[in-house]
Design a protein around this motif. Sequence first.
Motif, PDB file in Angstrom:
ATOM      1  N   LEU A 121       0.810  -1.217   0.000  1.00 17.56           N
ATOM      2  CA  LEU A 121       0.000   0.000   0.000  1.00 17.56           C
ATOM      3  C   LEU A 121       0.842   1.265   0.000  1.00 17.56           C
ATOM      4  CD1 LEU A 121      -2.809  -0.927   2.527  1.00 17.56           C
ATOM      5  CD2 LEU A 121      -2.986  -0.744   0.060  1.00 17.56           C
ATOM      6  N   GLY A 122       2.145   1.127  -0.038  1.00 21.00           N
ATOM      7  CA  GLY A 122       3.009   2.296   0.003  1.00 21.00           C
ATOM      8  C   GLY A 122       3.312   2.766   1.410  1.00 21.00           C
ATOM      9  N   VAL A 123       2.963   1.956   2.398  1.00 17.34           N
ATOM     10  CA  VAL A 123       3.244   2.282   3.796  1.00 17.34           C
ATOM     11  C   VAL A 123       4.690   1.873   4.077  1.00 17.34           C
ATOM     12  CG1 VAL A 123       2.605   1.755   6.184  1.00 17.34           C
ATOM     13  CG2 VAL A 123       0.844   1.916   4.429  1.00 17.34           C
ATOM     14  N   PRO A 124       5.460   2.693   4.787  1.00 10.08           N
ATOM     15  CA  PRO A 124       6.826   2.295   5.103  1.00 10.08           C
ATOM     16  C   PRO A 124       6.851   0.997   5.912  1.00 10.08           C
ATOM     17  CG  PRO A 124       6.326   4.471   6.012  1.00 10.08           C
ATOM     18  CD  PRO A 124       5.108   3.989   5.325  1.00 10.08           C
ATOM     19  N   ALA A 125       7.912   0.228   5.739  1.00  8.09           N
ATOM     20  CA  ALA A 125       8.016  -1.065   6.412  1.00  8.09           C
ATOM     21  C   ALA A 125       8.111  -0.914   7.926  1.00  8.09           C
ATOM     22  CB  ALA A 125       9.228  -1.831   5.889  1.00  8.09           C
ATOM     23  N   ARG A 126       8.677   0.193   8.389  1.00  4.60           N
ATOM     24  CA  ARG A 126       8.796   0.456   9.831  1.00  4.60           C
ATOM     25  C   ARG A 126       8.213   1.818  10.143  1.00  4.60           C
ATOM     26  NH1 ARG A 126      14.728  -0.307  12.028  1.00  4.60           N
ATOM     27  NH2 ARG A 126      15.304   0.041   9.891  1.00  4.60           N
ATOM     28  N   ARG A 127       7.670   1.908  11.332  1.00  4.47           N
ATOM     29  CA  ARG A 127       7.169   3.204  11.794  1.00  4.47           C
ATOM     30  C   ARG A 127       7.608   3.392  13.230  1.00  4.47           C
ATOM     31  NH1 ARG A 127       1.328   5.847  11.554  1.00  4.47           N
ATOM     32  NH2 ARG A 127       2.090   7.936  11.921  1.00  4.47           N
ATOM     33  N   ARG A 128       8.191   4.530  13.515  1.00  2.49           N
ATOM     34  CA  ARG A 128       8.658   4.821  14.876  1.00  2.49           C
ATOM     35  C   ARG A 128       7.532   5.483  15.655  1.00  2.49           C
ATOM     36  NH1 ARG A 128      13.025   3.889  17.604  1.00  2.49           N
ATOM     37  NH2 ARG A 128      13.728   5.329  19.201  1.00  2.49           N
ATOM     38  N   LEU A 129       7.118   4.820  16.714  1.00  2.25           N
ATOM     39  CA  LEU A 129       6.077   5.341  17.587  1.00  2.25           C
ATOM     40  C   LEU A 129       6.699   5.658  18.937  1.00  2.25           C
ATOM     41  CD1 LEU A 129       3.240   2.742  16.890  1.00  2.25           C
ATOM     42  CD2 LEU A 129       3.543   4.984  15.851  1.00  2.25           C
ATOM     43  N   SER A 130       6.169   6.670  19.602  1.00  2.00           N
ATOM     44  CA  SER A 130       6.656   6.968  20.939  1.00  2.00           C
ATOM     45  C   SER A 130       5.491   7.419  21.812  1.00  2.00           C
ATOM     46  CB  SER A 130       7.761   8.024  20.925  1.00  2.00           C
ATOM     47  OG  SER A 130       7.236   9.271  20.568  1.00  2.00           O
ATOM     48  N   ALA A 131       5.655   7.178  23.100  1.00  2.00           N
ATOM     49  CA  ALA A 131       4.642   7.561  24.089  1.00  2.00           C
ATOM     50  C   ALA A 131       5.371   8.023  25.336  1.00  2.00           C
ATOM     51  CB  ALA A 131       3.733   6.386  24.407  1.00  2.00           C
ATOM     52  N   SER A 132       4.745   8.940  26.038  1.00  2.00           N
ATOM     53  CA  SER A 132       5.344   9.474  27.248  1.00  2.00           C
ATOM     54  C   SER A 132       4.298   9.501  28.348  1.00  2.00           C
ATOM     55  CB  SER A 132       5.862  10.886  26.972  1.00  2.00           C
ATOM     56  OG  SER A 132       6.549  11.381  28.087  1.00  2.00           O
ATOM     57  N   ALA A 133       4.741   9.262  29.587  1.00  3.51           N
ATOM     58  CA  ALA A 133       3.831   9.295  30.731  1.00  3.51           C
ATOM     59  C   ALA A 133       4.548   9.925  31.916  1.00  3.51           C
ATOM     60  CB  ALA A 133       3.370   7.893  31.087  1.00  3.51           C
ATOM     61  N   VAL A 134       3.802  10.707  32.669  1.00  5.93           N
ATOM     62  CA  VAL A 134       4.319  11.345  33.879  1.00  5.93           C
ATOM     63  C   VAL A 134       3.492  10.815  35.048  1.00  5.93           C
ATOM     64  CG1 VAL A 134       4.697  13.521  35.088  1.00  5.93           C
ATOM     65  CG2 VAL A 134       4.944  13.415  32.603  1.00  5.93           C
ATOM     66  N   GLU A 135       4.182  10.373  36.086  1.00  5.41           N
ATOM     67  CA  GLU A 135       3.518   9.810  37.263  1.00  5.41           C
ATOM     68  C   GLU A 135       4.010  10.548  38.506  1.00  5.41           C
ATOM     69  OE1 GLU A 135       0.814   7.292  38.997  1.00  5.41           O
ATOM     70  OE2 GLU A 135       1.276   7.330  36.864  1.00  5.41           O
ATOM     71  N   PRO A 136       3.090  10.984  39.346  1.00  8.43           N
ATOM     72  CA  PRO A 136       3.519  11.649  40.579  1.00  8.43           C
ATOM     73  C   PRO A 136       4.038  10.630  41.592  1.00  8.43           C
ATOM     74  CG  PRO A 136       1.139  11.511  40.528  1.00  8.43           C
ATOM     75  CD  PRO A 136       1.635  10.989  39.213  1.00  8.43           C
ATOM     76  N   VAL A 137       4.997  11.079  42.396  1.00  9.89           N
ATOM     77  CA  VAL A 137       5.507  10.262  43.496  1.00  9.89           C
ATOM     78  C   VAL A 137       4.646  10.577  44.715  1.00  9.89           C
ATOM     79  CG1 VAL A 137       7.523   9.741  44.923  1.00  9.89           C
ATOM     80  CG2 VAL A 137       7.818  10.325  42.509  1.00  9.89           C
ATOM     81  N   ASP A 138       4.251   9.544  45.439  1.00  7.83           N
ATOM     82  CA  ASP A 138       3.370   9.709  46.588  1.00  7.83           C
ATOM     83  C   ASP A 138       3.936  10.734  47.571  1.00  7.83           C
ATOM     84  OD1 ASP A 138       1.430   9.402  48.488  1.00  7.83           O
ATOM     85  OD2 ASP A 138       2.090   7.418  49.151  1.00  7.83           O
ATOM     86  N   THR A 139       3.146  11.703  47.929  1.00  7.96           N
ATOM     87  CA  THR A 139       3.570  12.779  48.837  1.00  7.96           C
ATOM     88  C   THR A 139       3.846  12.261  50.233  1.00  7.96           C
ATOM     89  OG1 THR A 139       2.178  14.293  47.594  1.00  7.96           O
ATOM     90  CG2 THR A 139       2.915  15.039  49.720  1.00  7.96           C
ATOM     91  N   TRP A 140       3.138  11.254  50.668  1.00 11.11           N
ATOM     92  CA  TRP A 140       3.223  10.782  52.053  1.00 11.11           C
ATOM     93  C   TRP A 140       4.142   9.590  52.238  1.00 11.11           C
ATOM     94  CZ3 TRP A 140       1.622  14.579  54.685  1.00 11.11           C
ATOM     95  CH2 TRP A 140       0.609  15.396  54.203  1.00 11.11           C
ATOM     96  N   ARG A 141       4.854   9.205  51.219  1.00 11.35           N
ATOM     97  CA  ARG A 141       5.774   8.077  51.395  1.00 11.35           C
ATOM     98  C   ARG A 141       7.035   8.534  52.098  1.00 11.35           C
ATOM     99  NH1 ARG A 141       8.925   5.996  46.093  1.00 11.35           N
ATOM    100  NH2 ARG A 141      10.607   7.490  46.201  1.00 11.35           N
TER     101      ARG A 141
END
Length: 148
Positions: A121-141
């Motif tokens: 279909l003309g789609v490249p053989a590889r595609r670079r995907l990326s995802a990012s996530a931010v998680e808070p550190v527990d305040t009371w630990r």
Amino acid sequence: MTTPLQRWMRCDKGSVAAEVTIAAPFLIMLLVFAGVVVHRGVDARIRLDDAAHQAARAASIERSPAAAVAAAQYTVGSALAAAGVVCRSTEVNTSASDLRPGGTVTVTVSCDVDLGDAHLLGVPARRRLSASAVEPVDTWRSSTGSTP
């Protein structure tokens, strides 16, 4: 009196139906194939987002930046394997410099997804995907230096 063109037009009745009957299966297969390629890309992106969130959560629970980086690496590998996402190469960047109570941990996951069978279909053989996530550190630990 009819002209030769009019006679020819009358003899040509039904040819469009025959052409559509022959061409329709190929067009339907092309649409299904395009749908499968789009679905694979969207599914891989969703799974990568989930892996990034799992890794950020695992890293935010750890007590040291080195342990957070190791936990993120391990979690991304196991999450992608469990989801069935096959990456040619996976890169995990963990920012654990703010690993303290009330801080945050950021994990960015990049993956080269193989779409080799979609090359028709003309789609490249590889595609670079990326995802990012931010998680808070527990305040009371407890802090890094103390025992739990």
